[in-house]
Design a protein around this motif. Structure first.
Motif, short mmCIF file in Angstrom:
data_model
loop_
_atom_site.label_atom_id
_atom_site.label_comp_id
_atom_site.label_asym_id
_atom_site.label_seq_id
_atom_site.Cartn_x
_atom_site.Cartn_y
_atom_site.Cartn_z
N HIS A 59 5.94 9.55 2.81
CA HIS A 59 5.65 8.14 3.13
C HIS A 59 6.95 7.33 3.26
O HIS A 59 6.98 6.33 3.96
CB HIS A 59 4.82 7.48 2.02
N HIS A 133 -2.64 4.50 2.20
CA HIS A 133 -3.62 5.36 2.88
C HIS A 133 -4.72 4.54 3.55
O HIS A 133 -5.90 4.76 3.29
CB HIS A 133 -4.27 6.33 1.87
N HIS A 139 -2.87 13.54 3.68
CA HIS A 139 -2.31 14.80 3.15
C HIS A 139 -3.24 15.97 3.45
O HIS A 139 -3.38 16.90 2.67
CB HIS A 139 -2.05 14.64 1.65
ZN ZN Z 1 0.01 9.64 0.49
#
Ligand code: ZN
Length: 299
Positions: A59, A133, A139
């Motif tokens: 990220h 997110h 992921h």
């Molecule tokens: Zn993440």
């Protein structure tokens, strides 16, 4: 002799020229996981390099000028998508001024398009309180079933760019899928005795992994994805872990171990540093070894 040369030399000259006309595709990927899967599909018809290293938080990657130079020369860019890279990738793509890899171009591959995405918000999509997110969990590569779907997406797009290589990419995809199916059976068998084991992870890096392999994630060290632990959240988590008798914590290699270790001391849970990416530790050199390593660690 003269006639022989006249016939032979043009053939020698023509073959390499024809091959060079369709040189190797220069593929850049945002992560080493995608680089590994792209390598499986593209074989020796492509060159591949990942930008973020597996020991970095995907990220939050430092946007180095050297990345712009690499993107300038790329024919293809494969991204995880779902806004995983939104904090660092868009300016790099823009500054590369490479029309082949701009979002929406033929050379821009979003690996998430065929994948199963968990934790997709049902309400209004926001980045409320810094949640990283907002478009569901990015992921998703931590499930080998999604690994196959990523491979398919890459094979489809590479075939559009190099139609002459379509059969080659299809054959490589079939081979990758067969080997991944066999490995997945082995991994499932290894973890079968531990089905339902309750764990805590630092970030939400493992929901796809947990769903595939039967772990039960009951909480996170972070109060929200991308937000550092707070004293109140840590206290609540410790109480939950004690109540549910959680004995394992999975911590991604790029997080400070201070809070996890303190929680571990208080609850008696063991802290495991578990990489969610290829390159997370030096033994994890490809997508297969990522699961080999993590599953052996858990067992
Ligand atoms: Zn993440």
């Amino acid at each position: 002799m003269k006639r022989y040369l006249a016939l032979f030399i043009p053939a020698l000259l023509l073959t390499p020229v024809a091959a060079r006309a369709q040189g190797k595709l220069n593929v850049m990927t945002t992560t080493e996981d995608l680089a590994s899967i792209a390598r499986e599909i593209g074989g020796d018809h492509i060159t591949v390099e990942g930008i973020a290293k597996g020991y970095q938080d995907p990220h939050f990657v430092e946007a180095k000028p050297s990345f712009i130079l690499k993107l300038q020369k790329a024919d293809v860019l494969v991204v995880v998508g779902r806004e995983l890279e939104i904090g660092w990738l868009p300016p790099l793509i823009q500054q590369s001024r490479n029309s082949k890899i701009q979002p929406g171009s033929a050379g821009y591959i979003d690996a998430s398009l065929q994948a199963t995405i968990l934790e997709v918000p049902t309400g209004q999509v926001t980045r409320a309180m810094g949640d990283v997110h907002p478009l569901g969990n990015p992921h998703y590569w931590m499930d080998p079933e999604n690994g196959k779907r990523i491979g398919k997406e890459i094979a489809d797009k590479l075939s559009e760019l190099r139609q002459n290589d379509k059969a080659y990419f299809a054959q490589r995809l079939a081979d990758f899928t067969t080997r991944l199916d066999a490995a997945e059976k082995r991994w499932l068998a290894q973890l079968a005795p531990y089905k339902g084991t309750k764990v805590v992870t630092y970030h939400r890096s493992f929901p796809n992994f947990a769903e595939r392999f039967g772990l039960d994630i009951i909480g996170y060290v972070e109060p929200k994805p991308g937000i550092p632990p707070s004293p109140q959240h840590t206290l609540d988590l410790i109480n939950d872990m004690k109540r549910q008798n959680v004995k394992v914590m999975l911590i991604e290699p790029y997080f400070d171990l201070k809070t996890p270790n303190a929680i571990g001391r208080d609850t008696g849970a063991q802290v495991l540093v578990m990489p969610p990416s290829v390159g997370g530790v030096k033994e994890i050199t490809d997508y297969f070894k990522l699961f080999d390593y993590d599953i052996n660690l858990l067992v």
